[in-house]
Design a protein around this motif. Structure first.
Motif, PDB file in Angstrom:
ATOM      1  N   VAL B 393       0.806  -1.224   0.000  1.00  0.00           N
ATOM      2  CA  VAL B 393       0.000   0.000   0.000  1.00  0.00           C
ATOM      3  C   VAL B 393       0.843   1.281   0.000  1.00  0.00           C
ATOM      4  O   VAL B 393       0.310   2.383  -0.124  1.00  0.00           O
ATOM      5  CB  VAL B 393      -0.971   0.020   1.207  1.00  0.00           C
ATOM      6  N   TRP B 394       2.143   1.163   0.138  1.00  0.00           N
ATOM      7  CA  TRP B 394       3.024   2.340   0.141  1.00  0.00           C
ATOM      8  C   TRP B 394       4.433   1.881  -0.150  1.00  0.00           C
ATOM      9  O   TRP B 394       4.737   0.741   0.214  1.00  0.00           O
ATOM     10  CB  TRP B 394       2.953   3.042   1.518  1.00  0.00           C
ATOM     11  N   PRO B 395       5.306   2.619  -0.757  1.00  0.00           N
ATOM     12  CA  PRO B 395       5.164   3.953  -1.360  1.00  0.00           C
ATOM     13  C   PRO B 395       4.198   3.933  -2.551  1.00  0.00           C
ATOM     14  O   PRO B 395       4.017   2.896  -3.192  1.00  0.00           O
ATOM     15  CB  PRO B 395       6.570   4.280  -1.839  1.00  0.00           C
ATOM     16  N   LYS B 396       3.664   5.104  -2.825  1.00  0.00           N
ATOM     17  CA  LYS B 396       2.582   5.219  -3.794  1.00  0.00           C
ATOM     18  C   LYS B 396       2.951   4.697  -5.183  1.00  0.00           C
ATOM     19  O   LYS B 396       2.134   4.066  -5.851  1.00  0.00           O
ATOM     20  CB  LYS B 396       2.170   6.689  -3.913  1.00  0.00           C
ATOM     21  N   ASP B 397       4.194   4.923  -5.598  1.00  0.00           N
ATOM     22  CA  ASP B 397       4.569   4.561  -6.972  1.00  0.00           C
ATOM     23  C   ASP B 397       4.603   3.044  -7.201  1.00  0.00           C
ATOM     24  O   ASP B 397       4.519   2.604  -8.340  1.00  0.00           O
ATOM     25  CB  ASP B 397       5.910   5.198  -7.358  1.00  0.00           C
ATOM     26  N   VAL B 398       4.724   2.256  -6.124  1.00  0.00           N
ATOM     27  CA  VAL B 398       4.704   0.797  -6.319  1.00  0.00           C
ATOM     28  C   VAL B 398       3.430   0.157  -5.754  1.00  0.00           C
ATOM     29  O   VAL B 398       3.205  -1.037  -5.947  1.00  0.00           O
ATOM     30  CB  VAL B 398       5.940   0.095  -5.694  1.00  0.00           C
ATOM     31  N   ALA B 399       2.596   0.939  -5.062  1.00  0.00           N
ATOM     32  CA  ALA B 399       1.434   0.386  -4.351  1.00  0.00           C
ATOM     33  C   ALA B 399       0.480  -0.346  -5.282  1.00  0.00           C
ATOM     34  O   ALA B 399       0.292   0.032  -6.435  1.00  0.00           O
ATOM     35  CB  ALA B 399       0.704   1.497  -3.616  1.00  0.00           C
ATOM     36  N   LYS B 400      -0.086  -1.449  -4.756  1.00  0.00           N
ATOM     37  CA  LYS B 400      -1.070  -2.229  -5.529  1.00  0.00           C
ATOM     38  C   LYS B 400      -2.477  -1.995  -4.988  1.00  0.00           C
ATOM     39  O   LYS B 400      -3.436  -2.584  -5.476  1.00  0.00           O
ATOM     40  CB  LYS B 400      -0.740  -3.721  -5.425  1.00  0.00           C
ATOM     41  N   GLY B 401      -2.591  -1.204  -3.949  1.00  0.00           N
ATOM     42  CA  GLY B 401      -3.904  -0.911  -3.378  1.00  0.00           C
ATOM     43  C   GLY B 401      -3.803   0.311  -2.490  1.00  0.00           C
ATOM     44  O   GLY B 401      -2.711   0.780  -2.183  1.00  0.00           O
ATOM     45  N   THR B 402      -4.958   0.819  -2.057  1.00  0.00           N
ATOM     46  CA  THR B 402      -4.948   1.982  -1.169  1.00  0.00           C
ATOM     47  C   THR B 402      -5.070   1.497   0.267  1.00  0.00           C
ATOM     48  O   THR B 402      -5.849   0.593   0.564  1.00  0.00           O
ATOM     49  CB  THR B 402      -6.148   2.906  -1.497  1.00  0.00           C
ATOM     50  N   ALA B 403      -4.314   2.121   1.134  1.00  0.00           N
ATOM     51  CA  ALA B 403      -4.313   1.687   2.527  1.00  0.00           C
ATOM     52  C   ALA B 403      -5.638   1.989   3.208  1.00  0.00           C
ATOM     53  O   ALA B 403      -6.251   3.025   2.957  1.00  0.00           O
ATOM     54  CB  ALA B 403      -3.186   2.383   3.276  1.00  0.00           C
ATOM     55  N   VAL B 404      -6.082   1.054   4.038  1.00  0.00           N
ATOM     56  CA  VAL B 404      -7.258   1.292   4.872  1.00  0.00           C
ATOM     57  C   VAL B 404      -6.751   1.819   6.210  1.00  0.00           C
ATOM     58  O   VAL B 404      -5.947   1.166   6.876  1.00  0.00           O
ATOM     59  CB  VAL B 404      -8.045  -0.019   5.087  1.00  0.00           C
ATOM     60  N   TRP B 405      -7.157   2.984   6.587  1.00  0.00           N
ATOM     61  CA  TRP B 405      -6.702   3.586   7.853  1.00  0.00           C
ATOM     62  C   TRP B 405      -7.912   3.893   8.711  1.00  0.00           C
ATOM     63  O   TRP B 405      -8.705   4.775   8.401  1.00  0.00           O
ATOM     64  CB  TRP B 405      -5.899   4.863   7.560  1.00  0.00           C
TER      65      TRP B 405
END
Lengths: 323, 407
Positions: B393-405
């Protein structure tokens, strides 16, 4: 007379053996650790065998020795040879400190009390990061090889130092056993109350053995640190791989005899290595399992130690020698 | 009588002939075998028994996968198709044993290089032996000391513990910010091993730099059995996020106790126990949405890592992945050096950049060692448990999904 010839012959064989192994190789390392563990078990034997106090906390003194000499060489550049004696003094002091309250305990209670002390030292070494490097451990610096700096490129000198250490502690053990102190210890072992009655200060005698054992164990800690080069609190203050192992070696070999710890170490250390060599590429943990099974089998076979095998062999030999 | 004698003479003559023939032929056999393919021995030292056995097995699986693939594809081309021969040994959990094992592999098995040994203390002990014998050691252990001692024969494939600790905090702040939350108070708890303390130090330094209040900073012994006091302290601290650094059993205990006591603040684990299938198996729904820093994650290169899942039945955990990369890089170095001699391979590894193959699975997409032996391209990632899988979920440029916070 015959005895002395036999002893000299054994020492001669032991002195030649390291030369037959490759000086940079694997078996010389195994041999070095075997001799070192034999010496450690012999030192344990002074209190465990002669005073009959089953200590499970000898890692405490051992670790104190390893840390003292290594910290001295790291922070002040003091040769481990000197550090070894500094560690010995601290080990003796530590032995005295724990012996005073625990020496009146007997059997299992003494064992449990000493077990805790090794663990306390581990925690202290973990937390006191500024001095001990904390959980990360310490590496013995690699200084240009010289005898004075206790630094060698190869393992051969380490093997001889371990051999000499084993001979020295064995002589000390035998000397105590045959001295007046040895007789007092035997009296205490047979019947503590009776020993008191005939005028033996049992506490004092036990304290003496505890301190001698603590000093020597700490000095061996330095030898170990110099061979292993790297150690952390879990390694040198370990209950399983130091405290219990040295007791196990002495007990398996034959407690209270000079030859017992040597036989025990000659069996345990190489067999454990061999099992790792043969089986550790198979199923995970298999080598440790097989080693454990062998250990159980051996203890069932010779519950009173290898010394009994040795004794019966000697008996048969001397019977045959007689017409 | 004479018959027997002549018979004997006959026999010996025949033996002599055969012996001479075989003596004459033997150099040919030896040399032809060598020309064809003398296998390259590579040592693999892992904790295969004791507390870290599962990590050791995972690592071994990753290495075996790559070795089998390379051998199936014709071995090492520069050495005439030489096969890779892995020599696996158990380091147990004692550094001294690890050192002895390393000595054995070097002298008895004449290994070209050694891979290992997951736990930093074991790796450091092995490095003391390999450095003196000039054998390259490739590792994915995190501890800063590994490449911090000026050793010439050690190669650290991942970012150091301090960098991981720093990323663990910095990424968390970024993730919270991206979802509109703000953090000004955190809690750190770590086991008192080399790995735990080093990573906690990184976390602490990063928190100080970001002006974050550390409401709790507690070490605990490995194999803790009652985490209730720790969790009570956590509740009282009022932290908005907790950073536990631990191996498997402790991680299960910590998260379970936390969730059972309905402490729902985000938990951001420190790799190790937080990023293996057993974590989800042990916690079930409690694992959902737990975050963890990791040196690498399998979803960044599914085409490669699915091969692992297919063979072993679980996702390719990061230690398996990094060890796979380590072997791939090692083989590339052997190809480059056109030699299986340890010193030639070290020369080929030092300061070189490796691309292609398994290196694509690493952040940075390649591996490049600096003069200390550290892979400078490796950047940690943040992964989150989602439905039994770890999603980057992070760093953004490699993320495969959005983090749930959720806090």
């Amino acid at each position: 007379m015959k005895r002395w010839i036999a002893i000299l012959a054994v020492i001669a064989i032991a002195a030649v053996l390291p030369l037959l192994l490759s000086p940079t190789g694997y078996w010389i390392r195994v041999l070095t650790f075997t001799l070192l563990f034999a010496a450690m078990a012999q030192v344990w034997n002074i209190i465990g065998g002669l005073a009959n106090q089953t200590s499970l906390g000898h890692a405490a003194f051992f670790g104190i020795g390893a840390y003292t000499s290594t910290i001295l060489v790291l922070k002040f550049g003091i040769s481990p040879w000197i550090g070894m004696f500094a560690g010995g003094i601290l080990g003796g002091v530590a032995a005295l400190i724990i012996a005073v309250p625990t020496m009146r305990l007997q059997g299992h209670y003494f064992a449990l009390a000493t077990l805790a002390f090794g663990e306390v030292m581990r925690v202290i070494a973990n937390v006191w990061t500024s001095l001990t490097g904390g959980p990360v451990g310490l590496s013995v610096p690699f200084v240009p090889p010289s005898i004075a700096a206790y630094s060698f490129k190869q393992l051969l000198p380490h093997a001889y130092i371990a051999l000499i250490a084993l001979i020295i502690v064995t002589v000390i053990f035998e000397w105590i056993r045959r001295s007046a102190m040895g007789y007092r210890l035997r009296a205490i072992k047979e019947n503590p109350a009776a020993a008191e009655v005939i005028g033996i200060d049992t506490t004092k005698v036990k304290l003496q053995t505890a301190v001698i054992s603590g000093v020597l164990m700490a000095m061996l800690g330095t030898l170990y640190a110099q061979v292993a080069v790297f150690f952390d609190p879990d390694t040198v203050f370990s209950a399983a791989s130091i405290s219990i192992r040295v007791a196990l070696i002495a007990i398996l070999g034959g407690v209270g005899t000079a030859i017992g710890p040597i036989l025990g170490a000659l069996f345990i250390i190489p067999v454990e290595e061999l099992m790792n060599d043969l089986f550790s590429s198979g199923a995970a943990g298999l080598s440790q399992l097989i080693f454990g099974v062998i250990l159980i089998a051996v203890i069932l076979w010779r519950p009173r130690g290898f010394i009994t095998v040795f004794d019966s062999l000697m008996a048969r030999f001397s019977n045959k020698a007689r017409p | 009588m004479s018959k027997t004698t002549s018979h004997r003479g006959d026999l010996s003559r025949r033996t002599l002939l055969a012996g001479t023939a075989s003596l004459l032929a033997s150099p040919m056999i030896v040399s032809s075998a060598r020309a064809q393919a003398k296998p390259v021995n590579i040592g693999v030292i892992m904790p295969l028994s004791g507390a870290n056995a599962q990590f050791g097995i995972n690592s071994r699986n990753g290495i075996e996968l790559v070795a089998d693939e390379i051998n199936a594809a014709g071995g090492i081309k520069a050495l005439g198709g030489a096969k890779i021969n892995l020599i696996v040994a158990d380091a147990t959990s004692t550094p001294t044993t690890a050192g002895t094992v390393a000595q054995r592999l070097i002298t008895q098995n004449e290994v070209t290089a050694i891979l290992g040994a997951f736990a930093s203390s074991l790796t450091i002990a092995i490095s003391e032996v390999t450095e003196r014998r000039d054998i390259p050691l490739l590792t994915m252990s995190f501890a800063d000391q590994i490449t911090g001692r000026g050793f010439k024969n050690i190669f650290q494939i991942v970012a150091k513990a301090s960098a991981l600790g720093k990323a663990q905090l910095d990424y968390t702040l970024a993730i919270a910010q991206a979802s509109g939350a703000k953090i000004d108070k955190i809690a750190i708890m770590y086991e008192d091993t080399a790995y735990g303390t080093a990573q906690a130090a990184g976390l602490r330094a990063a928190a100080k730099a970001a002006n974050i209040d550390i409401a709790m900073d507690d070490a605990y012994p490995l194999g803790i059995t009652d985490t209730t006091p720790l969790i009570n302290k956590l509740r009282a601290s009022g932290a908005q996020a907790v950073f536990p650094v631990s191996y498997l059993n402790d991680s299960l205990l910590l998260i379970r106790t936390m969730r059972q006591q309905r402490i729902t603040i985000p938990a951001i684990g420190g790799a190790a126990g937080y990023v293996i299938p057993d974590f989800e198996k042990g916690l079930g729904e409690f694992a959902e949405n737990v975050l963890s820093i990791a040196p690498a994650n399998y979803d960044l290169a599914p085409d490669l890592t699915e091969r692992f899942r297919k063979r072993f039945g679980y996702f390719m955990v990061h230690e398996a992945l990094e060890h796979a990369v380590a072997l791939d890089v090692l083989v590339q170095a052997i190809e480059k050096a056109k030699s299986a001699k340890a010193e030639d391979v070290t020369m080929a590894l030092r300061g070189a950049k490796f691309t292609g193959g398994w290196t694509k699975a690493m952040t940075g997409g390649a591996v490049e060692f600096d003069s200390t032996g550290l892979n400078t391209l490796s950047v940690p990632v943040m992964a989150q448990w989602r439905n039994k899988e770890l999603v980057t979920v992070w760093p953004k440029d490699v993320a495969k999904g959005t983090a749930v916070w959720k806090s």
